[in-house]
Design a protein around this motif. Sequence first.
Motif, PDB file in Angstrom:
ATOM      1  N   ARG A 109      43.434 -32.734  49.430  1.00  0.00           N
ATOM      2  CA  ARG A 109      42.523 -32.031  49.158  1.00  0.00           C
ATOM      3  C   ARG A 109      42.762 -30.582  48.598  1.00  0.00           C
ATOM      4  O   ARG A 109      42.268 -30.005  47.722  1.00  0.00           O
ATOM      5  CB  ARG A 109      41.390 -31.748  50.185  1.00  0.00           C
ATOM      6  CG  ARG A 109      40.770 -33.217  50.539  1.00  0.00           C
ATOM      7  CD  ARG A 109      39.648 -33.478  49.569  1.00  0.00           C
ATOM      8  NE  ARG A 109      38.711 -32.662  49.339  1.00  0.00           N
ATOM      9  CZ  ARG A 109      37.530 -32.569  49.813  1.00  0.00           C
ATOM     10  NH1 ARG A 109      37.235 -33.529  50.893  1.00  0.00           N
ATOM     11  NH2 ARG A 109      36.693 -31.633  49.734  1.00  0.00           N
TER      12      ARG A 109
ATOM     13  N   GLY B 229      40.422 -37.365  55.219  1.00  0.00           N
ATOM     14  CA  GLY B 229      41.336 -38.263  55.109  1.00  0.00           C
ATOM     15  C   GLY B 229      41.984 -38.535  53.963  1.00  0.00           C
ATOM     16  O   GLY B 229      43.015 -38.794  53.733  1.00  0.00           O
TER      17      GLY B 229
ATOM     18  N   ALA C 255      27.907 -17.648  48.646  1.00  0.00           N
ATOM     19  CA  ALA C 255      26.382 -17.369  48.382  1.00  0.00           C
ATOM     20  C   ALA C 255      25.839 -17.058  49.854  1.00  0.00           C
ATOM     21  O   ALA C 255      25.926 -17.822  50.750  1.00  0.00           O
ATOM     22  CB  ALA C 255      25.963 -18.563  47.881  1.00  0.00           C
TER      23      ALA C 255
ATOM     24  N   GLU D 271      32.515 -20.054  45.043  1.00  0.00           N
ATOM     25  CA  GLU D 271      33.263 -20.749  45.943  1.00  0.00           C
ATOM     26  C   GLU D 271      33.898 -19.938  46.935  1.00  0.00           C
ATOM     27  O   GLU D 271      34.426 -19.001  46.640  1.00  0.00           O
ATOM     28  CB  GLU D 271      34.378 -21.778  45.307  1.00  0.00           C
ATOM     29  CG  GLU D 271      35.469 -22.253  46.287  1.00  0.00           C
ATOM     30  CD  GLU D 271      34.972 -23.065  47.554  1.00  0.00           C
ATOM     31  OE1 GLU D 271      34.263 -23.961  47.198  1.00  0.00           O
ATOM     32  OE2 GLU D 271      35.339 -22.514  48.531  1.00  0.00           O
TER      33      GLU D 271
ATOM     34  N   ASN E  32      27.797 -33.834  50.406  1.00  0.00           N
ATOM     35  CA  ASN E  32      27.302 -34.004  51.945  1.00  0.00           C
ATOM     36  C   ASN E  32      25.943 -33.517  52.061  1.00  0.00           C
ATOM     37  O   ASN E  32      25.374 -33.905  53.091  1.00  0.00           O
ATOM     38  CB  ASN E  32      28.610 -33.274  52.745  1.00  0.00           C
ATOM     39  CG  ASN E  32      29.678 -34.004  53.163  1.00  0.00           C
ATOM     40  OD1 ASN E  32      29.799 -35.173  52.491  1.00  0.00           O
ATOM     41  ND2 ASN E  32      30.423 -33.796  54.187  1.00  0.00           N
TER      42      ASN E  32
ATOM     43  N   ARG F  64      43.432 -24.914  49.167  1.00  0.00           N
ATOM     44  CA  ARG F  64      43.395 -24.855  50.491  1.00  0.00           C
ATOM     45  C   ARG F  64      43.265 -26.397  50.974  1.00  0.00           C
ATOM     46  O   ARG F  64      42.700 -27.171  50.231  1.00  0.00           O
ATOM     47  CB  ARG F  64      42.069 -24.228  50.928  1.00  0.00           C
ATOM     48  CG  ARG F  64      40.790 -24.583  50.227  1.00  0.00           C
ATOM     49  CD  ARG F  64      39.899 -25.575  51.028  1.00  0.00           C
ATOM     50  NE  ARG F  64      38.874 -25.826  50.592  1.00  0.00           N
ATOM     51  CZ  ARG F  64      38.540 -27.055  49.843  1.00  0.00           C
ATOM     52  NH1 ARG F  64      39.509 -27.826  49.368  1.00  0.00           N
ATOM     53  NH2 ARG F  64      37.302 -27.387  49.263  1.00  0.00           N
TER      54      ARG F  64
ATOM     55  N   TYR G 152      41.271 -40.234  51.182  1.00  0.00           N
ATOM     56  CA  TYR G 152      41.644 -41.500  50.528  1.00  0.00           C
ATOM     57  C   TYR G 152      40.358 -41.572  49.437  1.00  0.00           C
ATOM     58  O   TYR G 152      39.098 -41.407  49.747  1.00  0.00           O
ATOM     59  CB  TYR G 152      41.392 -42.584  51.390  1.00  0.00           C
ATOM     60  CG  TYR G 152      41.110 -44.083  50.690  1.00  0.00           C
ATOM     61  CD1 TYR G 152      42.183 -44.689  50.281  1.00  0.00           C
ATOM     62  CD2 TYR G 152      39.991 -44.606  50.777  1.00  0.00           C
ATOM     63  CE1 TYR G 152      42.189 -45.791  49.538  1.00  0.00           C
ATOM     64  CE2 TYR G 152      39.768 -45.866  49.897  1.00  0.00           C
ATOM     65  CZ  TYR G 152      41.054 -46.441  49.524  1.00  0.00           C
ATOM     66  OH  TYR G 152      40.918 -47.732  48.798  1.00  0.00           O
TER      67      TYR G 152
ATOM     68  N   LYS H 106      41.854 -29.405  53.811  1.00  0.00           N
ATOM     69  CA  LYS H 106      40.420 -29.282  54.540  1.00  0.00           C
ATOM     70  C   LYS H 106      40.615 -30.613  54.945  1.00  0.00           C
ATOM     71  O   LYS H 106      41.189 -31.552  55.095  1.00  0.00           O
ATOM     72  CB  LYS H 106      39.704 -29.609  53.181  1.00  0.00           C
ATOM     73  CG  LYS H 106      38.297 -29.577  53.293  1.00  0.00           C
ATOM     74  CD  LYS H 106      37.120 -29.493  52.103  1.00  0.00           C
ATOM     75  CE  LYS H 106      35.891 -29.904  52.629  1.00  0.00           C
ATOM     76  NZ  LYS H 106      35.340 -28.688  53.388  1.00  0.00           N
TER      77      LYS H 106
ATOM     78  N   ILE I  37      34.282 -38.511  49.591  1.00  0.00           N
ATOM     79  CA  ILE I  37      34.606 -37.904  48.264  1.00  0.00           C
ATOM     80  C   ILE I  37      33.964 -38.553  47.188  1.00  0.00           C
ATOM     81  O   ILE I  37      33.450 -37.860  46.083  1.00  0.00           O
ATOM     82  CB  ILE I  37      36.089 -37.779  48.019  1.00  0.00           C
ATOM     83  CG1 ILE I  37      36.918 -37.048  48.908  1.00  0.00           C
ATOM     84  CG2 ILE I  37      36.669 -37.280  46.818  1.00  0.00           C
ATOM     85  CD1 ILE I  37      38.311 -37.292  49.135  1.00  0.00           C
TER      86      ILE I  37
HETATM   87  C1  LIG Z   1      37.718 -36.631  59.523  1.00  0.00           C
HETATM   88  C2  LIG Z   1      37.021 -37.016  58.407  1.00  0.00           C
HETATM   89  C3  LIG Z   1      37.750 -37.732  57.692  1.00  0.00           C
HETATM   90  C4  LIG Z   1      37.449 -38.067  56.309  1.00  0.00           C
HETATM   91  N1  LIG Z   1      37.971 -38.917  55.402  1.00  0.00           N
HETATM   92  C5  LIG Z   1      37.766 -39.001  54.057  1.00  0.00           C
HETATM   93  C6  LIG Z   1      38.443 -39.940  53.137  1.00  0.00           C
HETATM   94  O1  LIG Z   1      39.404 -40.377  53.591  1.00  0.00           O
HETATM   95  N2  LIG Z   1      37.611 -40.315  51.988  1.00  0.00           N
HETATM   96  C7  LIG Z   1      36.662 -39.921  51.604  1.00  0.00           C
HETATM   97  O2  LIG Z   1      36.174 -40.197  50.631  1.00  0.00           O
HETATM   98  N3  LIG Z   1      35.819 -39.071  52.385  1.00  0.00           N
HETATM   99  C8  LIG Z   1      36.481 -38.390  53.550  1.00  0.00           C
HETATM  100  N4  LIG Z   1      35.772 -37.611  54.411  1.00  0.00           N
HETATM  101  C9  LIG Z   1      34.501 -37.341  53.834  1.00  0.00           C
HETATM  102  C10 LIG Z   1      34.631 -35.988  52.730  1.00  0.00           C
HETATM  103  O3  LIG Z   1      35.732 -35.198  53.410  1.00  0.00           O
HETATM  104  C11 LIG Z   1      33.452 -35.192  52.381  1.00  0.00           C
HETATM  105  O4  LIG Z   1      32.298 -36.137  52.412  1.00  0.00           O
HETATM  106  C12 LIG Z   1      33.682 -34.445  51.129  1.00  0.00           C
HETATM  107  O5  LIG Z   1      34.549 -33.290  51.370  1.00  0.00           O
HETATM  108  C13 LIG Z   1      32.208 -33.747  50.788  1.00  0.00           C
HETATM  109  O6  LIG Z   1      32.385 -32.966  49.625  1.00  0.00           O
HETATM  110  P1  LIG Z   1      31.487 -32.061  49.217  1.00  0.00           P
HETATM  111  O7  LIG Z   1      31.675 -31.451  47.783  1.00  0.00           O
HETATM  112  O8  LIG Z   1      29.869 -32.382  49.420  1.00  0.00           O
HETATM  113  O9  LIG Z   1      31.747 -30.965  50.320  1.00  0.00           O
HETATM  114  P2  LIG Z   1      33.098 -29.801  50.598  1.00  0.00           P
HETATM  115  O10 LIG Z   1      34.071 -30.676  50.442  1.00  0.00           O
HETATM  116  O11 LIG Z   1      32.618 -29.492  52.174  1.00  0.00           O
HETATM  117  O12 LIG Z   1      32.968 -28.586  49.630  1.00  0.00           O
HETATM  118  C14 LIG Z   1      32.057 -27.736  49.808  1.00  0.00           C
HETATM  119  C15 LIG Z   1      32.498 -26.436  49.309  1.00  0.00           C
HETATM  120  O13 LIG Z   1      31.652 -25.352  49.376  1.00  0.00           O
HETATM  121  C16 LIG Z   1      32.265 -24.144  49.807  1.00  0.00           C
HETATM  122  N5  LIG Z   1      31.253 -23.281  50.461  1.00  0.00           N
HETATM  123  C17 LIG Z   1      30.547 -23.712  51.636  1.00  0.00           C
HETATM  124  N6  LIG Z   1      29.516 -22.773  51.716  1.00  0.00           N
HETATM  125  C18 LIG Z   1      29.622 -21.937  50.777  1.00  0.00           C
HETATM  126  C19 LIG Z   1      28.760 -20.674  50.618  1.00  0.00           C
HETATM  127  N7  LIG Z   1      27.945 -20.110  51.274  1.00  0.00           N
HETATM  128  N8  LIG Z   1      29.143 -19.956  49.283  1.00  0.00           N
HETATM  129  C20 LIG Z   1      30.214 -20.520  48.647  1.00  0.00           C
HETATM  130  N9  LIG Z   1      30.756 -21.846  48.822  1.00  0.00           N
HETATM  131  C21 LIG Z   1      30.529 -22.148  49.918  1.00  0.00           C
HETATM  132  C22 LIG Z   1      33.351 -24.593  50.733  1.00  0.00           C
HETATM  133  O14 LIG Z   1      34.458 -23.737  50.783  1.00  0.00           O
HETATM  134  C23 LIG Z   1      33.818 -25.670  50.216  1.00  0.00           C
HETATM  135  O15 LIG Z   1      35.099 -25.701  49.323  1.00  0.00           O
HETATM  136  C24 LIG Z   1      36.225 -37.377  55.712  1.00  0.00           C
HETATM  137  C25 LIG Z   1      35.425 -36.353  56.600  1.00  0.00           C
HETATM  138  C26 LIG Z   1      35.950 -36.301  57.883  1.00  0.00           C
HETATM  139  C27 LIG Z   1      35.265 -35.310  58.751  1.00  0.00           C
END
Ligand SMILES: Cc1cc2nc3c(=O)[nH]c(=O)nc-3n(C[C@H](O)[C@H](O)[C@H](O)COP(=O)(O)OP(=O)(O)OC[C@H]3O[C@@H](n4cnc5c(N)ncnc54)[C@H](O)[C@@H]3O)c2cc1C
Length: 416
Positions: A109, A47, A133, A36, A307, A42, A49, A44, A320
């Motif tokens: 978050r 939203g 990474a 990470e 994502n 931190r 929810y 992020k 999420i």
């Molecule tokens: C405006 C907005 C509002 C939203 N509201 C909601 C909501 O209310 N409810 C909801 O369910 N979803 C919401 N979302 C969507 C949600 O934020 C994401 O879908 C979710 O965070 C995806 O989770 P993830 O674990 O795939 O990626 P992330 O949460 O992006 O986590 C990825 C992690 O990987 C780390 N990382 C990245 N690159 C590297 C690397 N090269 N090496 C090591 N670490 C790395 C980052 O630091 C991060 O901690 C919202 C999105 C936006 C844009």
Amino acid sequence: MKRPSTHDAIVIGGGPAGASAALALARRGWAVAIVEKNVFPRRKVCGEYISASNLALLDRLGIGDAWRAEAGPEIRRVGLFSGDTTIEAPMPGARSGPARDGFGRALGRDILDTLLLDAACSAGAEVFQPCRAVAIERDGDGQAVRIQPTGGKAGDEATILRAPVVVAAHGSWEPGPLPSQLGKVNRHSDLLGFKAHFTNSSLPSDLMPLLTFPGGYGGMVLADHGRMSVSCCIRRDRLARLRGSLAAERGGHVSAAEAVGHHIMATCRGARDALEQARLDGPWLAAGPIRPGIRAGYEKGIFRVGNVAGESHPIIAEGISMALQSGWLLAEELGRVAGGKAGREAAGRRYEAAWRGLFSTRVLAAEAIARMALGPGGAALMEAVVRNFPRTLTLGARLSGKTKTVPGLAVSGLAR
Ligand SMILES: Cc1cc2nc3c(=O)[nH]c(=O)nc-3n(C[C@H](O)[C@H](O)[C@H](O)COP(=O)(O)OP(=O)(O)OC[C@H]3O[C@@H](n4cnc5c(N)ncnc54)[C@H](O)[C@@H]3O)c2cc1C
């Protein structure tokens, strides 16, 4: 000479998707590394929810009780704030959750991601943090991941982790050198994400309204400790115009966040009312462009969760859920692998099919709702439909997966 693996699986990214996959694999006895890049806690762009349909999963991941203790109030009503219009309708409860878990809630978050990563660590995952990474290369039958301390210099010595399984969980909003990272884009129509916390808002504590405004959409919801989360997406070209006109009016530089905040307050009465007495708690954050769509779940020998596997427009607040659930699904499929490349390919195919079965509808529903909100005259049409049939808000929440739990939790081989 073939070098021995350091781990059974390397998970890149410690957000909800990475932490859930790593935790579930570690519980199965796998030697897991999580890489990470940021120090936690931190904040992020999000939203924040989470639908109640995730509660059984949060319990399995071991953070259900902490989530219940920390998260904001139950969200029993869904709303639409558009122009001068404010409309509300009931939020559907989770279909199979017990009564007390029937409605979703929001949790910052900074808190959620820390709970999840700590739980993964307690389950035995080895966490490399803050480390980025920077490369993934084939290494015999497995993969080698090169990691570097975040903020280190270019010449700093890298650490190499080796494992047969690599899971990309790094999100989709940042381009980079990894084969699983998405290419850079720069289009007028890109949607940039923004988010801020406020205290002292007058938003009813059980209401989560969708905000529509020219060039974008957003949402607001009361989260933990009296913090209200306001998040939104806005088109790049609209934002540039807003900044230009505001700068000309004020005779000085205007930040993107200032322009976004000003635009929402000027064009959306419900948001203006909710924020009238509110105080900003911390800075506005920006991210993106966001990359909605369905992508491969397994490609170039790399598994993808969260994502990076696929993303719905955040207009439905399901990212999420999809991240947590996809991490879990992948661990389930990998748990059935006999071993070797053929086993991993079969797991990849099964995981991809399960992902599509569970999430495709909500990605498509979100796309349709977002197109309507963003298209010419779309917000007015949406407003007219919802004014006449407020229950379309309830239906939209249902279509977006808010009542759909992860199948197979009850029969999973993982201990709670
Ligand atoms: C405006 C907005 C509002 C939203 N509201 C909601 C909501 O209310 N409810 C909801 O369910 N979803 C919401 N979302 C969507 C949600 O934020 C994401 O879908 C979710 O965070 C995806 O989770 P993830 O674990 O795939 O990626 P992330 O949460 O992006 O986590 C990825 C992690 O990987 C780390 N990382 C990245 N690159 C590297 C690397 N090269 N090496 C090591 N670490 C790395 C980052 O630091 C991060 O901690 C919202 C999105 C936006 C844009």
